[in-house]
Write a protein that holds these residues in place. Sequence first.
Motif, PDB file in Angstrom:
ATOM      1  N   UNK A 101       0.824  -1.207   0.000  1.00 19.03           N
ATOM      2  CA  UNK A 101       0.000   0.000   0.000  1.00 19.03           C
ATOM      3  C   UNK A 101       0.860   1.260   0.000  1.00 19.03           C
ATOM      4  N   UNK A 102       1.983   1.214   0.710  1.00 18.88           N
ATOM      5  CA  UNK A 102       2.897   2.359   0.731  1.00 18.88           C
ATOM      6  C   UNK A 102       3.505   2.575  -0.655  1.00 18.88           C
ATOM      7  N   UNK A 154       2.215   1.624  -3.478  1.00 22.06           N
ATOM      8  CA  UNK A 154       1.145   2.037  -4.381  1.00 22.06           C
ATOM      9  C   UNK A 154       0.863   3.525  -4.236  1.00 22.06           C
ATOM     10  N   UNK A 155       0.831   4.004  -3.023  1.00 19.93           N
ATOM     11  CA  UNK A 155       0.573   5.425  -2.781  1.00 19.93           C
ATOM     12  C   UNK A 155       1.650   6.284  -3.449  1.00 19.93           C
ATOM     13  N   UNK A 156       2.909   5.853  -3.341  1.00 17.10           N
ATOM     14  CA  UNK A 156       4.005   6.605  -3.951  1.00 17.10           C
ATOM     15  C   UNK A 156       3.915   6.561  -5.472  1.00 17.10           C
ATOM     16  N   UNK A 157       3.628   5.379  -6.011  1.00 15.56           N
ATOM     17  CA  UNK A 157       3.590   5.261  -7.472  1.00 15.56           C
ATOM     18  C   UNK A 157       2.420   6.033  -8.060  1.00 15.56           C
ATOM     19  N   UNK A 158       1.301   6.080  -7.367  1.00 17.45           N
ATOM     20  CA  UNK A 158       0.157   6.843  -7.864  1.00 17.45           C
ATOM     21  C   UNK A 158       0.494   8.329  -7.977  1.00 17.45           C
ATOM     22  N   UNK A 159       1.414   8.795  -7.135  1.00 19.98           N
ATOM     23  CA  UNK A 159       1.876  10.181  -7.256  1.00 19.98           C
ATOM     24  C   UNK A 159       2.655  10.350  -8.561  1.00 19.98           C
ATOM     25  N   UNK A 160       3.467   9.342  -8.893  1.00 17.73           N
ATOM     26  CA  UNK A 160       4.203   9.401 -10.152  1.00 17.73           C
ATOM     27  C   UNK A 160       3.249   9.382 -11.351  1.00 17.73           C
ATOM     28  N   UNK A 161       2.180   8.586 -11.258  1.00 18.94           N
ATOM     29  CA  UNK A 161       1.196   8.573 -12.333  1.00 18.94           C
ATOM     30  C   UNK A 161       0.564   9.956 -12.492  1.00 18.94           C
TER      31      UNK A 161
END
Length: 253
Positions: free
Chosen positions: A196-197, A199-206
């Motif tokens: 989950x951590x 995913x949260x970081x990667x969604x920022x990159x998206x």
Amino acid sequence: MPVVSLFLTVRCNFTEKIFIMPNATSIQSISQGRLIQIVDTPRTATDLFKLPVAFRTQFDASLKTLEDADNDTALTESNRAGGSGAARTALDQLEVLLRDGYNGIKGIRSSTITDDQRLEVYTTYGWTSGNLGTFNDARVLGLARLCLADDLEIENPAWEVAADLKAEIAAQLAIFDANADDRTGGERMLATKARDKALKEFDIYLARVRFYLCFASMDTDQSPELRRYGFKVRKDRAASTPAPAAVVPPVNP
């Protein structure tokens, strides 16, 4: 956007049990990340939409971290249905149905869909890079729940997974949810937290990729390039129809 971790709490025989659902969102984000890599890699340095080298390096590293964390979660969740024959049977049947959905997308006639559009559909349904991939329990569940999501916004309804197939997937998911082992082991909880951590970081990159594409185009958030990368394009709001003028009855002289 769907909640990163979905917790369903139920009471049974006065005992509270918590089922931690596999995360369809991570599968969708990974698939979109792979699509972005596929579209961005062949672009030349002079292409306005080419991601900057330093940012692309960070993006790739974040995606790799998410993939590794998601794989760890899959490994620790893979035995969650081991104690239930009904749940095991449902998972096996879900894999069959998901393959049918994948083959359905593959079977769309090329005269009605381009290669890029087909890849977009694959990505929307979680098929990373348009490949079938390796199945495990957590991935089967994630793909199945993603298939039933009501906010996928496939460009052409004719390209969606067939309604009767979705109904069968929903029925098997219901069987699984009613019979799944509810053990939550500490190892799996830690793996889920790490996933989950990431995913949260990667969604920022998206989000940063979307911002960059909008910045590079005069069309901003209506640029056709957004769809190529798996993002939604803003649609103009339909012009409101003015209310008809009130009819004023004539005044008698």
